[in-house]
Design a protein around this motif. Sequence first.
Motif, short mmCIF file in Angstrom:
data_model
loop_
_atom_site.label_atom_id
_atom_site.label_comp_id
_atom_site.label_asym_id
_atom_site.label_seq_id
_atom_site.Cartn_x
_atom_site.Cartn_y
_atom_site.Cartn_z
N ALA A 37 5.09 62.54 7.58
CA ALA A 37 5.17 63.13 8.70
C ALA A 37 4.12 62.88 9.48
CB ALA A 37 5.62 64.58 8.57
N ARG A 38 2.86 62.65 9.02
CA ARG A 38 1.79 62.62 9.76
C ARG A 38 0.99 60.97 9.74
NH1 ARG A 38 -0.67 66.23 12.03
NH2 ARG A 38 -2.86 65.40 11.90
N GLN A 39 2.11 60.19 9.26
CA GLN A 39 1.65 58.77 9.15
C GLN A 39 0.20 58.58 8.10
OE1 GLN A 39 2.19 58.47 12.93
NE2 GLN A 39 3.66 56.75 13.01
N ALA A 40 0.03 59.25 7.21
CA ALA A 40 -1.09 59.39 6.49
C ALA A 40 -1.01 58.45 5.19
CB ALA A 40 -1.40 60.79 5.94
N SER A 41 -1.95 57.94 5.04
CA SER A 41 -1.89 57.01 3.69
C SER A 41 -2.59 57.61 2.66
CB SER A 41 -2.36 55.60 3.86
OG SER A 41 -4.13 55.63 4.14
N LEU A 42 -2.13 57.92 1.48
CA LEU A 42 -2.82 58.24 0.13
C LEU A 42 -2.99 57.25 -0.81
CD1 LEU A 42 -0.01 60.90 -0.46
CD2 LEU A 42 -2.07 61.03 1.22
N LYS A 43 -4.45 57.10 -1.05
CA LYS A 43 -4.97 56.25 -2.21
C LYS A 43 -5.84 56.66 -3.20
CE LYS A 43 -4.35 51.97 0.22
NZ LYS A 43 -4.46 52.22 1.82
N ILE A 44 -5.93 56.19 -4.49
CA ILE A 44 -6.73 56.38 -5.45
C ILE A 44 -7.92 55.33 -5.55
CG2 ILE A 44 -7.06 56.74 -7.91
CD1 ILE A 44 -4.34 57.88 -7.96
N LYS A 45 -9.03 55.76 -5.72
CA LYS A 45 -10.19 54.84 -5.77
C LYS A 45 -10.81 55.48 -7.16
CE LYS A 45 -14.85 53.76 -4.05
NZ LYS A 45 -15.48 54.60 -3.53
N SER A 46 -10.78 54.38 -8.01
CA SER A 46 -11.18 54.75 -9.41
C SER A 46 -11.80 53.37 -10.09
CB SER A 46 -10.01 55.28 -10.35
OG SER A 46 -10.13 55.35 -11.55
N GLU A 47 -12.70 53.49 -11.15
CA GLU A 47 -13.26 52.37 -11.95
C GLU A 47 -12.11 51.77 -13.04
OE1 GLU A 47 -16.56 54.35 -13.40
OE2 GLU A 47 -16.81 54.95 -11.39
N GLN A 48 -11.48 52.95 -13.44
CA GLN A 48 -10.53 52.70 -14.44
C GLN A 48 -9.19 52.82 -13.68
OE1 GLN A 48 -12.35 55.47 -17.22
NE2 GLN A 48 -10.43 54.90 -18.06
N PRO A 49 -7.97 51.79 -14.17
CA PRO A 49 -6.77 51.89 -13.52
C PRO A 49 -5.87 52.80 -14.10
CG PRO A 49 -6.68 50.16 -14.77
CD PRO A 49 -8.25 50.78 -15.07
N GLY A 50 -6.37 54.07 -14.44
CA GLY A 50 -5.48 55.03 -14.86
C GLY A 50 -6.20 55.73 -15.96
N GLY A 51 -5.51 56.55 -16.83
CA GLY A 51 -5.98 57.17 -18.00
C GLY A 51 -7.47 57.95 -17.87
N ILE A 52 -7.74 58.76 -16.76
CA ILE A 52 -8.73 59.58 -16.66
C ILE A 52 -8.79 60.85 -17.34
CG2 ILE A 52 -10.21 60.63 -14.84
CD1 ILE A 52 -10.37 57.49 -14.51
N LEU A 53 -8.96 60.94 -18.68
CA LEU A 53 -8.74 62.09 -19.41
C LEU A 53 -9.87 63.30 -19.23
CD1 LEU A 53 -7.46 60.22 -22.55
CD2 LEU A 53 -6.01 60.83 -20.68
N VAL A 54 -9.29 64.33 -18.99
CA VAL A 54 -10.29 65.35 -18.63
C VAL A 54 -9.51 66.74 -19.55
CG1 VAL A 54 -11.30 64.84 -16.43
CG2 VAL A 54 -9.10 66.34 -16.55
N LYS A 55 -10.33 67.83 -19.65
CA LYS A 55 -10.01 69.02 -20.44
C LYS A 55 -9.68 69.79 -19.23
CE LYS A 55 -13.34 69.20 -23.53
NZ LYS A 55 -14.28 69.86 -23.98
N ALA A 56 -8.28 70.20 -18.98
CA ALA A 56 -7.97 71.03 -17.82
C ALA A 56 -6.57 71.80 -18.21
CB ALA A 56 -7.82 70.42 -16.51
#
Length: 260
Positions: free
Chosen positions: A129-148
Motif C-alpha cells: 500500500a505504501r510501495q515500500a521495499s523490505l530487505k534483509i542485510k546479513s553476512e549469513q544467508p539465514g540461520g541467525i540463531l539467538v536466544k529469544a
Amino acid sequence: IKNNNPFKKLNDEIFVYVARKQKEIEELRRLEQFRREFLADVSHELKTPIFAAQGFVHTLIDGAIDDEKVRDKFLAKAAKSLDGLDALVKDLVALSQLETGEVKMHFETVDIYQITLDVFEQLENTAHARQASLKIKSEQPGGILVKADPQRITQVLTNLIENAIKYGNNGGKVVVSFEEEKKQYIVQVRDNGPGIPPEHLNRIFERFYRVDKSRSKERGGTGLGLAIVKHILNAHKSKITVMSKPDKGTVFSFKLDKAD
Ligand code: ADP
C-alpha cells in the motif's frame, strides 16, 4: 568509651524503621500517581474511536442509511474506528501483562532471519500500500540463531518494521540487518523516511506518545507499539536504541544473545 546508653540502639532502630516506612509510602504514592495517569490516558484513548463509531452509527440511524453512497462510506468509517478500538484493547492487554510481569518469557533457540522473513510476509499488504521495499542485510544467508521468546520477538520486529513502513516515505526502503558482535547479534531496523525530530527521540518509547498525532491515528497506530517493544526487550535483558536524522531516516537497534 563504650556507649552504654540503652536508648541509643532503640533510637537507631526506630530511625531505620521510620526511614523504611517513608520509602514505602513514597513508592505507594508513585504507584498511585502512575495508576491515575494511566487510567486517564486510557479513558481518553478509548473515547476517540468509541465517539467516532457512535457518531457514524447515529447519523446512519437518523437517515443517512437511505442514501446508498453515504451509507457505505459511514459504515466503512464506523468499521475502521472499531478496528482501531480492537487494536488498542489488544495492545493495552499486552502492555499491562508485560508491565505487571504477568507474562512468562519462553526462551528458545530461534532463527531471527526466518522470523524477519515471516514478518515481511505478514506485512506484505501494508508495504504494498505504501510501495515500500523490505530487505534483509546479513553476512549469513539465514540461520541467525539467538536466544529469544519467538512470539515476543516476532512482535518486536512487527512493530518496528510496521512503523518503518508507516512513517517512512512512500516508496521507501526498509532494511533489517544482523551483525555479529562477540556473543551477540546486533539487530537493526532502518528506514529512509523523514526521521524523528531530536526533541522527540527520548519520548517515543512512552505509552501514547506520538510525534504526529493525526498521522499516527490515520495510519492505525495505537501509540503503544514502541512501549511494548521496550518492555519485551527489557525482558530479554536487552535495550532498544534509536538514531534518527531529519530527511535521512531512522534506525532502531537492539542486541540479542547468540544461542549456544
Ligand atoms: P504508533 O501506534 O503511533 O505508531 P509507536 O509507539 O509505535 O506508536 O510509535 C510512537 C511514535 O513514534 C509514532 O507515533 C511516530 O510518531 C514515531 N515513530 C515511530 N517509528 C518511526 C519511524 N520509523 N520513523 C518516524 N517516526 C516514527
